[in-house]
Scaffold this motif. Structure first.
Motif, PDB file in Angstrom:
ATOM      1  N   LYS A 286      17.199  45.855  24.126  1.00 16.72           N
ATOM      2  CA  LYS A 286      18.643  45.770  23.899  1.00 16.72           C
ATOM      3  C   LYS A 286      19.120  46.809  22.889  1.00 16.72           C
ATOM      4  N   ASP A 287      18.344  47.872  22.733  1.00 13.27           N
ATOM      5  CA  ASP A 287      18.666  48.967  21.825  1.00 13.27           C
ATOM      6  C   ASP A 287      19.498  49.995  22.577  1.00 13.27           C
ATOM      7  N   GLN A 288      20.757  50.160  22.190  1.00  7.61           N
ATOM      8  CA  GLN A 288      21.651  51.078  22.886  1.00  7.61           C
ATOM      9  C   GLN A 288      21.139  52.518  22.881  1.00  7.61           C
ATOM     10  N   GLN A 289      20.291  52.869  21.911  1.00  4.02           N
ATOM     11  CA  GLN A 289      19.769  54.222  21.855  1.00  4.02           C
ATOM     12  C   GLN A 289      18.902  54.535  23.071  1.00  4.02           C
ATOM     13  N   HIS A 290      18.277  53.525  23.641  1.00  2.00           N
ATOM     14  CA  HIS A 290      17.472  53.761  24.832  1.00  2.00           C
ATOM     15  C   HIS A 290      18.340  54.225  25.998  1.00  2.00           C
ATOM     16  N   VAL A 291      19.539  53.685  26.116  1.00  2.00           N
ATOM     17  CA  VAL A 291      20.463  54.141  27.156  1.00  2.00           C
ATOM     18  C   VAL A 291      21.041  55.501  26.786  1.00  2.00           C
ATOM     19  N   HIS A 292      21.452  55.639  25.541  1.00  2.00           N
ATOM     20  CA  HIS A 292      22.075  56.890  25.102  1.00  2.00           C
ATOM     21  C   HIS A 292      21.121  58.067  25.236  1.00  2.00           C
ATOM     22  N   SER A 293      19.841  57.844  24.961  1.00  2.00           N
ATOM     23  CA  SER A 293      18.882  58.950  25.020  1.00  2.00           C
ATOM     24  C   SER A 293      18.795  59.519  26.426  1.00  2.00           C
ATOM     25  N   VAL A 294      18.846  58.651  27.440  1.00  2.00           N
ATOM     26  CA  VAL A 294      18.755  59.127  28.819  1.00  2.00           C
ATOM     27  C   VAL A 294      19.983  59.951  29.179  1.00  2.00           C
ATOM     28  N   LYS A 295      21.152  59.474  28.784  1.00  2.00           N
ATOM     29  CA  LYS A 295      22.365  60.240  29.081  1.00  2.00           C
ATOM     30  C   LYS A 295      22.358  61.583  28.347  1.00  2.00           C
ATOM     31  N   GLU A 296      21.859  61.593  27.128  1.00  2.00           N
ATOM     32  CA  GLU A 296      21.745  62.842  26.377  1.00  2.00           C
ATOM     33  C   GLU A 296      20.739  63.778  27.049  1.00  2.00           C
ATOM     34  N   GLY A 297      19.624  63.210  27.504  1.00  2.00           N
ATOM     35  CA  GLY A 297      18.621  64.019  28.179  1.00  2.00           C
ATOM     36  C   GLY A 297      19.133  64.609  29.474  1.00  2.00           C
ATOM     37  N   TRP A 298      19.874  63.832  30.264  1.00  2.00           N
ATOM     38  CA  TRP A 298      20.462  64.343  31.507  1.00  2.00           C
ATOM     39  C   TRP A 298      21.384  65.523  31.206  1.00  2.00           C
ATOM     40  N   ARG A 299      22.180  65.387  30.170  1.00  2.00           N
ATOM     41  CA  ARG A 299      23.102  66.470  29.809  1.00  2.00           C
ATOM     42  C   ARG A 299      22.339  67.740  29.469  1.00  2.00           C
ATOM     43  N   ASP A 300      21.269  67.611  28.682  1.00  2.00           N
ATOM     44  CA  ASP A 300      20.506  68.790  28.276  1.00  2.00           C
ATOM     45  C   ASP A 300      19.759  69.408  29.452  1.00  2.00           C
ATOM     46  N   ILE A 301      19.225  68.572  30.328  1.00  2.00           N
ATOM     47  CA  ILE A 301      18.547  69.099  31.517  1.00  2.00           C
ATOM     48  C   ILE A 301      19.520  69.907  32.357  1.00  2.00           C
ATOM     49  N   ARG A 302      20.719  69.392  32.544  1.00  2.00           N
ATOM     50  CA  ARG A 302      21.720  70.108  33.332  1.00  2.00           C
ATOM     51  C   ARG A 302      22.078  71.437  32.684  1.00  2.00           C
ATOM     52  N   ASN A 303      22.246  71.436  31.379  1.00  2.00           N
ATOM     53  CA  ASN A 303      22.686  72.647  30.686  1.00  2.00           C
ATOM     54  C   ASN A 303      21.603  73.709  30.605  1.00  2.00           C
ATOM     55  N   VAL A 304      20.347  73.297  30.471  1.00  2.00           N
ATOM     56  CA  VAL A 304      19.277  74.256  30.206  1.00  2.00           C
ATOM     57  C   VAL A 304      18.443  74.551  31.443  1.00  2.00           C
ATOM     58  N   HIS A 305      18.260  73.557  32.290  1.00  2.00           N
ATOM     59  CA  HIS A 305      17.397  73.722  33.464  1.00  2.00           C
ATOM     60  C   HIS A 305      18.111  73.395  34.773  1.00  2.00           C
ATOM     61  N   GLY A 306      19.374  73.006  34.722  1.00  2.00           N
ATOM     62  CA  GLY A 306      20.058  72.510  35.902  1.00  2.00           C
ATOM     63  C   GLY A 306      20.448  73.592  36.884  1.00  2.00           C
ATOM     64  N   VAL A 307      20.457  73.212  38.164  1.00  2.00           N
ATOM     65  CA  VAL A 307      20.975  74.055  39.226  1.00  2.00           C
ATOM     66  C   VAL A 307      21.992  73.245  40.015  1.00  2.00           C
ATOM     67  N   VAL A 308      22.755  73.922  40.872  1.00  2.00           N
ATOM     68  CA  VAL A 308      23.969  73.341  41.413  1.00  2.00           C
ATOM     69  C   VAL A 308      23.714  72.150  42.329  1.00  2.00           C
ATOM     70  N   HIS A 309      22.540  72.050  42.957  1.00  2.00           N
ATOM     71  CA  HIS A 309      22.330  70.966  43.922  1.00  2.00           C
ATOM     72  C   HIS A 309      22.099  69.611  43.273  1.00  2.00           C
ATOM     73  N   GLY A 310      22.096  69.521  41.946  1.00  2.00           N
ATOM     74  CA  GLY A 310      22.036  68.229  41.281  1.00  2.00           C
ATOM     75  C   GLY A 310      20.758  67.971  40.532  1.00  2.00           C
ATOM     76  N   LEU A 311      19.742  68.834  40.735  1.00  2.00           N
ATOM     77  CA  LEU A 311      18.488  68.662  40.023  1.00  2.00           C
ATOM     78  C   LEU A 311      18.249  69.847  39.096  1.00  2.00           C
ATOM     79  N   TYR A 312      17.007  70.129  38.845  1.00  2.00           N
ATOM     80  CA  TYR A 312      16.665  71.130  37.854  1.00  2.00           C
ATOM     81  C   TYR A 312      15.535  71.992  38.385  1.00  2.00           C
ATOM     82  N   ALA A 313      15.424  73.192  37.835  1.00  2.00           N
ATOM     83  CA  ALA A 313      14.387  74.112  38.257  1.00  2.00           C
ATOM     84  C   ALA A 313      13.067  73.704  37.622  1.00  2.00           C
ATOM     85  N   GLY A 314      12.047  73.567  38.446  1.00  2.00           N
ATOM     86  CA  GLY A 314      10.741  73.184  37.939  1.00  2.00           C
ATOM     87  C   GLY A 314       9.693  73.340  39.013  1.00  2.00           C
TER      88      GLY A 314
END
Length: 685
Positions: A286-314
């Motif tokens: 019930k720790d809100q940080q567990h939810v927030h961390s995932v949303k923060e991680g998604w944002r960073d993945i999109r900004n640093v590794h993201g490509v237009v089709h919705g995923l990331y380069a890897g």
């Protein structure tokens, strides 16, 4: 994190409520399995497999899986998915590949109610259920020495490894959801007691690091079983599993992903599976940080590794954001599975928006029309598919070509879960005994609702994701009151709801959310949800531009020439024929600045599309035309589209080569309908 606001329409009164995502005195849906205390109250519960029936192109997709690799992999790949497999008691592969296949085969068999597929799956299920030993261990009998190598030279993992059993637990869960076979609960209970006893001395990463990285899948099954049995030891086991799992919440927090570019030590399939882990554990913490961390991680993945089709380069590890880096098929289907769990647990519509983006763009392009071939990697800018060297981290075994076993066999066996599980997550039961449409496609759902558990059917008819309107028809034996929740995507401005032909509400919102229509329903009542799809552009690496409309990304339509190739004599791992694809049209276009500034994008619908199968050049239901110019200096580099040319009119005092060139019309079609494509365009004057 609070649950997304629900707009509740009661007769002619419209009002908004916000409910906290926390445990209540009385939790969950009365008719379908939901979280029990002390786990956090979840807004949505899954329905039994078979309760949701696909229609239209989605049903056709499942039928093609049945006649393609999903229904016949044991015959196409018998040396691994055959009678010698360890999960059938043989001395062959006893690791992940058999369970991977079943993870898609089981839901496909029961959604289609196909007895032949059920019988195939049942052989594996029965052997597994009967394999459990007195101490709780189940699965293939471990080898005394080193595990063998298969004919491709791939050494299977240790049979005692925790990881492949995590996949088989997912299979057994789905089998139970379809059949209610109580033996599944008994096996899981005994196995989880075995885990609680042995994990302190043999942790998740004891035999391979896959178990450590993918412990969230194990944890998900522990909580699922707890909600059926209420055994207290499962909560203790859940804490232990999370403690031994890779610290995904830590990796996702404090800009760690954004501050290291690239992050070559993070395997992209592990990342796809690990995404859900903090939110799965949030049910207990019930720790809100567990939810927030995932949303923060998604944002960073999109900004640093993201490509237009919705995923990331890897390819296979994270590899920056160039549109010519690869994305693995396992990453596609595992990301979908994670997003499905995250949306259901949290109620956050951002995850559902992203799920649709991947399902309608990334997934259909990475398998062929007949579901008999697949790509190990796909590229956002993909102009040549050949068995040649590229700038991938892992560039072996014809990774980019279409084949059965090109690349590595994990994707051949794991690809099958994508579409069947998407069907399973079209509809949910709500915690107030209603129904929720979280993602959209033609379908019908039959479920118990309301105070008395009246069984109703809701028929969903739509040409979404290509068109804006989604129609729902209620079928009920009598009048019944229940809430019907519908997702409003973040991109849909001024969405509209009509009930029985009358306008109820125009929704002009900044963020996506669920709306709730709570009323007394009669047989034949109709709801029409209109989600306006405006063309818009998005910016990516090197200021490239993506063209989007609704949940779809649009890409340059490029003619294709397919050529069958025989296995090369100098590569003993490639033992099957494969296909290379070459362009028959120019690909080196940049969209003009004027087109972007004036939003000069015209939408055209294909009058010849019959609604059956949209994912190829011929059947693409919609296209967009715009103005573009060819860029002469943009050529192939290392067998892919070269680095993106700098966008704009002037660079370093020099006029762009296209400044005086004549603009011409180009055609864009849905990304999922392409094989070759440019989807991240340079901008030209």
């Amino acid at each position: 994190m609070t649950r997304p606001a629900r707009f509740v329409l009661v007769l002619l009164t419209v009002f908004c409520i916000t409910l906290p995502l926390q445990a209540q005195d009385q939790q969950g849906n009365d008719y379908y399995n939901s979280n029990q205390e002390p786990l956090v109250e979840q807004p949505y519960a899954q329905l039994p497999i078979g309760a949701i029936q696909p229609k239209g192109w989605l049903l056709e997709q499942l039928k093609r899986q049945r006649s393609g690799l999903t229904g016949n992999l044991d015959e196409v790949y018998p040396r691994v998915i055959g009678k010698t497999n360890g999960w059938l008691g043989g001395d062959g592969d006893g690791w992940e590949r058999g369970p991977y296949w079943l993870d898609g085969l089981v839901p496909l068999a029961y959604i289609l109610d196909d007895q032949k597929l059920k019988d195939k799956a049942k052989d594996w299920i029965e052997w597994t259920l009967n394999s459990q030993q007195e101490d709780g261990y189940f699965g293939p009998k471990p080898f005394d020495g080193e595990p063998p190598q298969d004919i491709q030279g791939v050494q299977e993992g240790p049979r005692r490894d925790w990881w492949p059993k995590m996949v088989m637990l997912k299979v057994l869960k789905q089998y139970y959801m379809a059949t209610k076979d109580e033996r599944v609960l008994d096996l899981m209970t005994n196995y989880f007691r075995y885990q609680l006893e042995h994990l302190p001395d043999q942790p998740l990463g004891n035999w391979s690091y896959w178990g450590n990285r993918r412990g969230g899948d194990n944890l998900l099954m522990v909580y699922w079983l707890y909600n059926h049995t209420g055994d207290e030891f499962l909560l203790e086991l859940g804490d232990l599993i999370y403690e031994q799992t890779f610290d995904w919440a830590g990796i996702f927090s404090n800009d760690k992903l954004a501050s290291t570019n690239p992050v070559p030590t993070i395997h992209t399939v592990n990342l796809a599976m690990g995404l859900k882990t903090p939110i799965v554990y949030f049910q207990k913490s019930k720790d809100q940080q567990h939810v927030h961390s995932v949303k923060e991680g998604w944002r960073d993945i999109r900004n640093v590794h993201g490509v237009v089709h919705g995923l990331y380069a890897g390819d296979e590890n994270l590899h920056g954001n160039s549109p010519t880096q690869g994305t693995e098929l396992c990453t596609v289907v595992e990301s979908m599975y994670s997003l499905e769990q995250m949306a259901r647990i949290s109620g956050d519509t951002d995850f559902a928006d992203h799920l649709e983006r991947i399902a309608f763009n990334s997934l259909p392009t990475q398998h062929d029309d007949e579901y008999k071939l697949r790509q190990y990697f796909q590229q956002a800018n993909q102009v040549r598919i050949t068995h040649e060297e590229r700038n991938f981290f892992n560039d072996a075994n014809a990774q980019l070509t279409f084949g059965v076993l090109t690349g590595y066999p994990c994707c051949t066996t794991n690809m099958h879960q994508g579409w069947p599980k998407f069907v399973q997550n079209l509809w949910y039961a709500t915690d107030d005994n209603g129904l929720a449409a979280m993602v959209y496609s033609s379908s019908e759902v039959t479920a118990k609702v309301g105070e008395n558990g009246t069984e109703v059917t809701v028929v969903e008819e739509t040409e979404y994701p290509f068109k804006e309107s989604i129609d729902f028809t209620i079928q009920s034996p009598n009048e019944v009151s229940f809430p019907l929740e519908l997702r409003i995507p973040e991109w849909a401005k001024k969405a509209m709801v009509q009930i029985n032909g009358e306008n109820w509400k125009t929704l002009d919102v900044e963020d996506g959310h669920m709306i709730t229509v709570d009323r007394k329903w009669s047989d034949g009542d109709k709801v029409i949800l209109t989600l306006p799809m405006q063309v818009h552009t998005s910016r990516w690496a090197e200021r490239s531009v993506g063209v989007e409309r609704g949940p779809l990304v649009y890409a340059l339509k490029i003619g294709e020439r397919w050529e069958k190739k025989q296995p090369p004599k100098d590569n003993w791992r490639i033992r099957n024929a494969y296909y290379e694809v070459s362009p028959t049209d120019p690909w080196n276009y940049g969209i003009t600045e004027k087109s972007i500034k004036d939003m000069n994008f015209e939408v055209h619908f294909n009058e010849n599309y019959d609604g059956t199968y949209p994912w190829n050049l011929e059947n693409a239901p919609v296209k967009i035309t715009t103005k573009a110019k060819r860029i002469p200096e943009w050529e192939l580099y290392q067998n892919s589209a070269g680095p993106l040319p700098a966008s704009g009119t002037y660079r370093y005092g020099h006029k762009a080569s296209t400044s005086e060139a004549e603009a011409e019309e180009i055609t864009l079609i849905p990304y999922g309908s392409t094989t070759l494509r440019i989807s991240q365009f340079p901008v030209v004057p």
